[in-house]
Each structure stands twice: as C-alpha cells, then as structure tokens.
Design an enzyme around this catalytic site. Structure first.
Site, PDB file in Angstrom:
ATOM      1  N   ASP A 194       0.835  -1.216   0.000  1.00 25.42           N
ATOM      2  CA  ASP A 194       0.000   0.000   0.000  1.00 25.42           C
ATOM      3  C   ASP A 194       0.864   1.258   0.000  1.00 25.42           C
ATOM      4  O   ASP A 194       0.607   2.199   0.737  1.00 25.42           O
ATOM      5  CB  ASP A 194      -0.943  -0.007   1.206  1.00 25.42           C
ATOM      6  CG  ASP A 194      -2.105   0.993   1.048  1.00 25.42           C
ATOM      7  OD1 ASP A 194      -2.454   1.314  -0.110  1.00 25.42           O
ATOM      8  OD2 ASP A 194      -2.641   1.445   2.073  1.00 25.42           O
ATOM      9  N   LYS A 214       2.014   4.747  -1.103  1.00 24.11           N
ATOM     10  CA  LYS A 214       1.381   5.916  -1.717  1.00 24.11           C
ATOM     11  C   LYS A 214       1.882   7.155  -0.979  1.00 24.11           C
ATOM     12  O   LYS A 214       2.456   7.047   0.116  1.00 24.11           O
ATOM     13  CB  LYS A 214      -0.142   5.814  -1.631  1.00 24.11           C
ATOM     14  CG  LYS A 214      -0.686   5.592  -0.230  1.00 24.11           C
ATOM     15  CD  LYS A 214      -2.184   5.330  -0.268  1.00 24.11           C
ATOM     16  CE  LYS A 214      -2.702   4.966   1.124  1.00 24.11           C
ATOM     17  NZ  LYS A 214      -4.143   4.695   1.108  1.00 24.11           N
ATOM     18  N   ASN A 219       1.515   7.815   2.801  1.00 26.19           N
ATOM     19  CA  ASN A 219       2.295   6.992   3.727  1.00 26.19           C
ATOM     20  C   ASN A 219       3.757   7.413   3.812  1.00 26.19           C
ATOM     21  O   ASN A 219       4.574   6.713   4.400  1.00 26.19           O
ATOM     22  CB  ASN A 219       2.228   5.521   3.306  1.00 26.19           C
ATOM     23  CG  ASN A 219       0.830   4.947   3.442  1.00 26.19           C
ATOM     24  OD1 ASN A 219      -0.001   5.501   4.154  1.00 26.19           O
ATOM     25  ND2 ASN A 219       0.564   3.856   2.755  1.00 26.19           N
ATOM     26  N   ASP A 276       2.766   2.977   7.803  1.00 28.44           N
ATOM     27  CA  ASP A 276       1.558   2.237   7.437  1.00 28.44           C
ATOM     28  C   ASP A 276       1.834   0.829   6.936  1.00 28.44           C
ATOM     29  O   ASP A 276       2.046   0.611   5.756  1.00 28.44           O
ATOM     30  CB  ASP A 276       0.743   3.009   6.391  1.00 28.44           C
ATOM     31  CG  ASP A 276      -0.702   2.534   6.362  1.00 28.44           C
ATOM     32  OD1 ASP A 276      -0.932   1.345   6.627  1.00 28.44           O
ATOM     33  OD2 ASP A 276      -1.587   3.335   6.094  1.00 28.44           O
ATOM     34  N   THR A 297      -4.693   0.774  -2.541  1.00 26.82           N
ATOM     35  CA  THR A 297      -5.524   1.926  -2.877  1.00 26.82           C
ATOM     36  C   THR A 297      -5.632   1.997  -4.397  1.00 26.82           C
ATOM     37  O   THR A 297      -4.611   1.932  -5.075  1.00 26.82           O
ATOM     38  CB  THR A 297      -4.889   3.204  -2.303  1.00 26.82           C
ATOM     39  OG1 THR A 297      -4.674   2.990  -0.903  1.00 26.82           O
ATOM     40  CG2 THR A 297      -5.793   4.404  -2.503  1.00 26.82           C
TER      41      THR A 297
END
Length: 389
Positions: free
Chosen positions: A155, A157, A160, A176, A195
């Site tokens: 994840d 992105k 984070n 995260d 995401t």
C-alpha cells in the site's frame, strides 16, 4: 477498509513463527513509563497519542487499540506486530515497544514530526527532478530492504510518506504496515488490496502477485512527484480499473515538456504492465536517473505544486496519521526547540468506555466494530485528522 480493495479474506495464519506473543509486554499501566501529552488523532478503532518516555524524555507516538475492536482479528494484529517488530531501517517508522493491558494494546511507535510529503513540496519555493530523484532513492532503498526480508508493503502511496523532522534536509519515512505481508516460502499472495490509483494491474486482475506490486507503486509515486497529478484517474471505478489493467498512461504536454527523457524512462520501467519485465528495486536503484546525474536541476515547483493543490485536496489525501497535527502540537508545546513548558492537561486518551460492539471516536460518534472494517488496515498509526488542531 475504507478506500482499500478487498476481494477475499484469508483466515489462515501468516507464516510468522510462534514467537508473536512473546513480544507483548504485559503491563497494568503504560503511564508508569510514559507521560501522555496530547491526542494526535482519533480513528474509528484507535487513538494516537503524543507521549514522552519518563526515563529518557524521548518523544514517541503511542497507538492505543481497544481489544474490543480486535475480536476475531487476532491473527491480523499478530501479523502487524510481527512485521513491524522485524523492521529496522533508517527510512521506515519503527515499532519500539508493545504494551498490553486487560483492555488495550499499546504500540509505541517512533515519532515522525516533519509533516507530509505534499505539504513539504508545496511549501518549497524551489523543487527539481533531482529532489524527486533523492526522495525516490530513499523509498527504493527502504522497499529493497523490506523485499530482502520477504516483506511486501502492498500500500505504498504519498500519504504513507512522512518527513522525519522539520529540517530542510530531513529524510523521508515510510509508514503504514496494515497491509504488509511476510512472504512465506513458496507462497504467492492473491488478496486484492491497496488503494485503487496505486495498485498494480496484476492485483486488479486478481492474479497471483509478489514484490513487483511495490515497484509499480513507486513508479506511480515518481510520476506524481514530477507532475503533481496521478497517472490514472476516473470518477468511475470501472474505467479507472480499465486504465490500470491496460497500463494506459501518458506524459501529457505541457506538464511533462520540461521533464527529462531519463525520468520518463525510469517511470516506464517501473510502470510496466508485465511484473516479470518490471524493474526490481535493485534495477531501479541502478538507473541513471537515480544513480547517475540525469535528473535535471530545473525548477518545476510552480507547475507541480499547482497540480498537487488541484488534484490532491486535503479532503482527498489527508487520510493518514495526522502528521500536520504533530508539527502543530510540537510547536505549541515548544518541544525540542526550547525548554519545555508545562503541557496542557487533556482528557486521558484510551479510556473511552466501550459498549458491546462499539468503539467511540472523538466527537461523540460511534462506529460498529463488527461491521467488517479492519481496524488494522490503518497501521502504522493512521488516523483521521482531528478537530483539536
């Protein structure tokens, strides 16, 4: 899981070994060792508190998780703790200690106080490809470390990515780990998560996937860092997924006119549809845009910051741990910059009374814990912005 995609739930235990429980440090009161100062944020299932270790005066962020919110999800919390506990890298937020009381788990996290990636870029007056290259190099180095340990982040992105400190030359930190998974020997992950705008085509196609998904996400982040908008976007999820599945993206004029061919080549190798052809972290670290001197010094701040403001409005991207709140709280308390004055007295966090199946949030709302949401999708210490700051 909020804006995360979940296709199936695998309830099998992760291949983490049998020593997860040994890491939990039993304590009747975490406040014997930590002075709780300020609530930094409140999510549906947890609170994050700025605290000071009494023995060393060191500042930390404590994630307080009511056990009520974890019922039926014990394997998930074990996975998170196993992942976080193994990780020691300069560019990754670390889990320093775990406390457990009858009612709560307390994760003592390294405090990052430099604010969010987009905020810093917008605040700069000068921003170049070279700046973006240095950021991506740090991310690649950290993700290579994870991959070498058999850990896939899943994840990655911009939300984070947080700055360690307010210093101009501060390092960037990855946070995260709610979706991380330690790869077991021979295991292939197939749970679709992440995401939407950042997930690799093979994830959306529900094909088996591995570390290559993180490299795709780094390519997407590099793209955004150079133009200020995402490579894939559509209000309609089906159309968005179709773009990603086909790896359909452009280097649009005029936004990419001043960006080097080397930067574009770097992105193309990471945002490669075929995960077997896609660059690994090792390969990306050796690309001239990272390892050489092909990243340009031309100031692209005006264009990039304007696009970030337009495409990543606070309401859209400020979903992670409220890093801006840390900056404001620390300035207000004058922590680390001058002699510390007395901290304001606040209601004690982590003592909210929980009715059956409910977790109380700041502001008086309540959300049902049994509603299928995953309180651990919000790790390392992701929580919603609070009205306190």
């Amino acid at each position: 899981m909020g804006n995360h995609i979940v296709s199936d739930r695998n309830n099998k235990k992760m291949p983490l070994g049998d020593d997860c429980h040994a890491w939990k440090k039993k304590t009747t009161d975490v406040k014997d060792q930590y002075d709780f100062k300020e609530i930094l944020g409140t999510g549906a299932f947890s609170e994050v508190v700025l605290a000071e270790e009494k023995r060393t005066q060191k500042l930390v962020a404590i994630k307080c998780i009511p056990k009520k919110a974890l019922e039926g999800k014990e394997n998930s919390i074990e996975n998170e703790i196993a992942v976080l506990h193994k990780i020691k890298h300069a560019n990754i937020v670390s889990l320093e200690e775990i406390f457990e009381s009858k009612s709560h788990l307390y994760l003592i996290m390294q405090l990052v106080s430099g604010g969010e990636l987009f905020d810093r870029i917008i605040e700069k007056g000068f921003y170049t490809e070279k700046d973006a290259s240095k950021l991506i190099q740090q991310i690649l180095d950290a993700v290579k470390y994870l991959h070498d340990m058999g850990i896939v982040h899943r994840d990655l992105k911009p939300e984070n990515l947080l700055y360690y400190s307010m210093d101009e030359d501060s390092k960037i930190m990855i946070s995260d780990f709610g979706l991380s998974k330690i790869e077991g020997s021979g295991s292939v992950m197939s749970t679709a998560c992440g995401t939407p705008g950042y997930v690799a085509p093979e994830v959306l196609a529900q094909k088996p996937y591995s570390k290559a998904v993180d490299c795709w996400s780094i390519g997407v982040i590099a793209y955004i860092l150079l133009c200020g908008y995402p490579p894939f976007y559509d209000e309609n999820d089906a159309k968005l997924f179709e773009q990603i599945l086909k790896a359909e993206y452009e280097f649009d004029s005029p936004y990419w006119d001043d960006i080097s061919d080397s930067a574009k080549d770097f992105i193309v190798h990471l945002m490669e549809k075929d995960p077997h052809v896609r660059y690994t972290c090792d390969q990306a670290l050796q690309h001239p845009w990272i390892a050489g001197d092909t990243a340009l010094d031309k100031n692209i701040h005006e264009s990039v910051s304007a696009q970030i403001k337009k495409n990543f409005a606070k309401s859209k991207w400020k979903q992670a741990f409220n890093a801006t709140a840390v900056v404001r709280h620390m300035r207000r308390l004058q922590l680390g910059t001058s002699s510390e004055g007395p901290s304001p007295t606040l209601p004690s966090p982590c003592q909210t009374h929980l009715e059956d199946g409910e977790a109380c949030c700041e502001g008086g709302c309540s959300q049902n814990v049994e509603g299928g949401a995953d309180p651990l999708s919000n790790c390392t210490y992701r929580c919603h912005p609070t009205s306190r700051v």
